[in-house]
Write a protein that holds these residues in place. Sequence first.
Motif, mmCIF file in Angstrom:
data_model
loop_
_atom_site.group_PDB
_atom_site.id
_atom_site.type_symbol
_atom_site.label_atom_id
_atom_site.label_comp_id
_atom_site.label_asym_id
_atom_site.label_seq_id
_atom_site.Cartn_x
_atom_site.Cartn_y
_atom_site.Cartn_z
ATOM 1 N N ASP A 36 0.827 -1.212 0.000
ATOM 2 C CA ASP A 36 0.000 0.000 0.000
ATOM 3 C C ASP A 36 0.858 1.257 0.000
ATOM 4 O O ASP A 36 0.478 2.279 -0.596
ATOM 5 N N GLN A 37 2.010 1.201 0.664
ATOM 6 C CA GLN A 37 2.883 2.372 0.712
ATOM 7 C C GLN A 37 3.432 2.721 -0.665
ATOM 8 O O GLN A 37 3.789 3.863 -0.927
ATOM 9 N N THR A 38 3.538 1.734 -1.518
ATOM 10 C CA THR A 38 4.118 1.975 -2.839
ATOM 11 C C THR A 38 3.052 2.053 -3.925
ATOM 12 O O THR A 38 3.382 2.089 -5.106
ATOM 13 N N ALA A 39 1.765 2.029 -3.542
ATOM 14 C CA ALA A 39 0.697 2.059 -4.537
ATOM 15 C C ALA A 39 0.709 3.378 -5.299
ATOM 16 O O ALA A 39 0.973 4.441 -4.739
ATOM 17 N N GLY A 40 0.431 3.289 -6.584
ATOM 18 C CA GLY A 40 0.327 4.490 -7.397
ATOM 19 C C GLY A 40 1.601 4.895 -8.079
ATOM 20 O O GLY A 40 1.606 5.867 -8.837
ATOM 21 N N ASP A 41 2.707 4.213 -7.826
ATOM 22 C CA ASP A 41 3.938 4.534 -8.543
ATOM 23 C C ASP A 41 4.545 3.243 -9.077
ATOM 24 O O ASP A 41 3.925 2.184 -9.055
ATOM 25 N N GLU A 42 5.756 3.335 -9.550
ATOM 26 C CA GLU A 42 6.395 2.200 -10.211
ATOM 27 C C GLU A 42 7.235 1.353 -9.263
ATOM 28 O O GLU A 42 8.043 0.555 -9.711
ATOM 29 N N ARG A 43 7.082 1.517 -7.962
ATOM 30 C CA ARG A 43 7.892 0.783 -7.003
ATOM 31 C C ARG A 43 7.247 -0.540 -6.633
ATOM 32 O O ARG A 43 6.028 -0.668 -6.650
ATOM 33 N N ILE A 44 8.078 -1.488 -6.281
ATOM 34 C CA ILE A 44 7.598 -2.800 -5.868
ATOM 35 C C ILE A 44 8.484 -3.305 -4.731
ATOM 36 O O ILE A 44 9.677 -2.990 -4.684
ATOM 37 N N VAL A 45 7.898 -4.030 -3.804
ATOM 38 C CA VAL A 45 8.637 -4.591 -2.677
ATOM 39 C C VAL A 45 8.828 -6.084 -2.917
ATOM 40 O O VAL A 45 7.854 -6.807 -3.183
ATOM 41 N N ILE A 46 10.072 -6.536 -2.838
ATOM 42 C CA ILE A 46 10.351 -7.962 -3.004
ATOM 43 C C ILE A 46 11.079 -8.495 -1.774
ATOM 44 O O ILE A 46 11.712 -7.739 -1.041
ATOM 45 N N ASN A 47 10.958 -9.784 -1.570
ATOM 46 C CA ASN A 47 11.588 -10.448 -0.436
ATOM 47 C C ASN A 47 12.697 -11.346 -0.956
ATOM 48 O O ASN A 47 12.483 -12.135 -1.882
ATOM 49 N N MET A 48 13.881 -11.237 -0.387
ATOM 50 C CA MET A 48 15.000 -12.100 -0.752
ATOM 51 C C MET A 48 15.529 -12.751 0.516
ATOM 52 O O MET A 48 16.006 -12.085 1.422
ATOM 53 N N GLY A 49 15.444 -14.063 0.569
ATOM 54 C CA GLY A 49 15.903 -14.786 1.748
ATOM 55 C C GLY A 49 14.765 -15.023 2.720
ATOM 56 O O GLY A 49 13.624 -14.646 2.448
ATOM 57 N N PRO A 50 15.017 -15.636 3.885
ATOM 58 C CA PRO A 50 16.344 -16.017 4.367
ATOM 59 C C PRO A 50 16.929 -17.276 3.716
ATOM 60 O O PRO A 50 18.113 -17.522 3.837
ATOM 61 N N GLN A 51 16.056 -18.083 3.047
ATOM 62 C CA GLN A 51 16.584 -19.263 2.362
ATOM 63 C C GLN A 51 16.856 -18.888 0.917
ATOM 64 O O GLN A 51 16.017 -19.071 0.035
ATOM 65 N N HIS A 52 18.039 -18.354 0.687
ATOM 66 C CA HIS A 52 18.392 -17.884 -0.655
ATOM 67 C C HIS A 52 19.885 -18.106 -0.857
ATOM 68 O O HIS A 52 20.685 -17.780 0.021
ATOM 69 N N PRO A 53 20.292 -18.666 -1.995
ATOM 70 C CA PRO A 53 21.717 -18.985 -2.186
ATOM 71 C C PRO A 53 22.628 -17.780 -2.321
ATOM 72 O O PRO A 53 23.847 -17.941 -2.330
ATOM 73 N N SER A 54 22.071 -16.572 -2.429
ATOM 74 C CA SER A 54 22.920 -15.405 -2.642
ATOM 75 C C SER A 54 22.821 -14.371 -1.535
ATOM 76 O O SER A 54 23.258 -13.241 -1.714
ATOM 77 N N THR A 55 22.252 -14.729 -0.396
ATOM 78 C CA THR A 55 22.200 -13.768 0.712
ATOM 79 C C THR A 55 23.317 -14.008 1.708
ATOM 80 O O THR A 55 23.291 -13.476 2.818
ATOM 81 N N HIS A 56 24.319 -14.794 1.338
ATOM 82 C CA HIS A 56 25.542 -14.973 2.126
ATOM 83 C C HIS A 56 25.222 -15.490 3.518
ATOM 84 O O HIS A 56 25.896 -15.155 4.493
ATOM 85 N N GLY A 57 24.210 -16.331 3.616
ATOM 86 C CA GLY A 57 23.839 -16.870 4.916
ATOM 87 C C GLY A 57 22.345 -16.782 5.126
ATOM 88 O O GLY A 57 21.589 -16.425 4.210
ATOM 89 N N VAL A 58 21.925 -17.090 6.358
ATOM 90 C CA VAL A 58 20.489 -17.087 6.670
ATOM 91 C C VAL A 58 20.077 -15.657 7.007
ATOM 92 O O VAL A 58 19.828 -15.308 8.160
ATOM 93 N N LEU A 59 19.996 -14.843 5.983
ATOM 94 C CA LEU A 59 19.705 -13.413 6.108
ATOM 95 C C LEU A 59 18.540 -13.072 5.192
ATOM 96 O O LEU A 59 18.471 -13.541 4.058
#
Length: 443
Positions: A36-59
């Motif tokens: 909702d905070q980003t509604a109306g513009d071109e922004r998007i919120v994405i989640n990366m991790g904590p189970q992700h091979p490129s977050t250098h750990g459980v982050l």
Amino acid sequence: MTDVHDQTDPYAASSRETTEGTVYTVTGGDWDEMVDQTAGDERIVINMGPQHPSTHGVLRLVLELQGETVTDARLVIGYLHTGIEKNCEYRTWTQGVTFVTRADYLSPIFNETAYCLSVERLLGVEVPDRAATIRVLLMEINRIGSHLVALATGGMELGALTGMTNGFREREEVLHLLEFLTGLRMNHAFVRPGGVVQDLPEGYEERIRSFIKVMRERLPGFHKLLTGNRIWRQRLEGVGYLPLDGCLALGVTGPILRSAGLAWDLRQVEPYLGYEHYDFEVPTDTAADSFARYLLRVEEMSQSLSIIEQALARLEPGPVMVEDAKIAWPARLSIGADGMGNSLEHVRRIMGQSMESLIHHFKLVTEGFKVPPGQACVPIESPRGELSAHLVSDGGTRPLRVHLRDPSFVNLQAAPAMSEGGMVSDVIAALASLDPVMGGCDR
């Protein structure tokens, strides 16, 4: 019929308003509010991790994007929390070593040493010269292994898989050597309050010199493989930029601080364990980017090999534990015929000759020694920066409080400053250049 949309979602994360904006208790159900905070513009919120091979750990990374540009980055930690510091309060001072060594599991010798130096300051004791030199020797071997993992995992996260396989291949040499010297590949609990648990095994000098020879032959391979590689340079140069004033404002230390031009290394600035007697250089750079940090880590490994050679030359015969029988445990540890525990000769002597010795041994093992009231904090230079253990004693046989100042936790504060304004792919490179270990961060 009841409209489900009118019901409050029981799984939604709670949030509260503060002077700095909305603070979320992030459990996975707050996406509607954040979107909702980003509604109306071109922004998007994405989640990366904590189970992700490129977050250098459980982050976990919560990234706000505009196109592929990161406009806001938030770090969520705590997924590897082990309660190490709290557990230490329920163990003797010696048993605490077996907990702290598991915090930053890529450089366990450093955790043990920082903890023991603080205990020894409270006790007012100095370890024997041979014990101090053995600590330096093991830490520098461990520093090489830690930096190799930083290069290997960083290469993996950026797609340089040969860098990953080569890095872990060389790290095996480090782990084989540490296993020979201490008995374990990781979580050694070899450094104890008052010295080290036992002397180095027979043939240690030959094995260490063989290791030095192998590493001097293989370290230049990283320059051949990566330093001149056009893709590697394009992924790292100018990425994760953090100038000196930013490092100082955020409390960042280690290779990140030295990549910004400040030669701050506690081994030279505030020497401990006789580091003032070793001749080595503190490599620095002024580019303050991810590529500079990579170069510094490769050079620091070469400097560590030089320190290891000097430590070998400084090893003189002598005790490896303080003489005070009320502190030294185990005072006369030697491996028995079964490869474990105290030798039968020592057990036979304390059991058959002196009941007082047996009682003292039993009480020292079960209750531990008392530490005078007070608090102490001795900082050392770990592979990631300034590491220290702040210990508080009330005069008993257990710590009243244990707190690790882990550089991974402090350095992670710099991740948003290094990432915002860059591409999503640059977040990975910047994070890898920080080389955080989440065990030390969450502990």
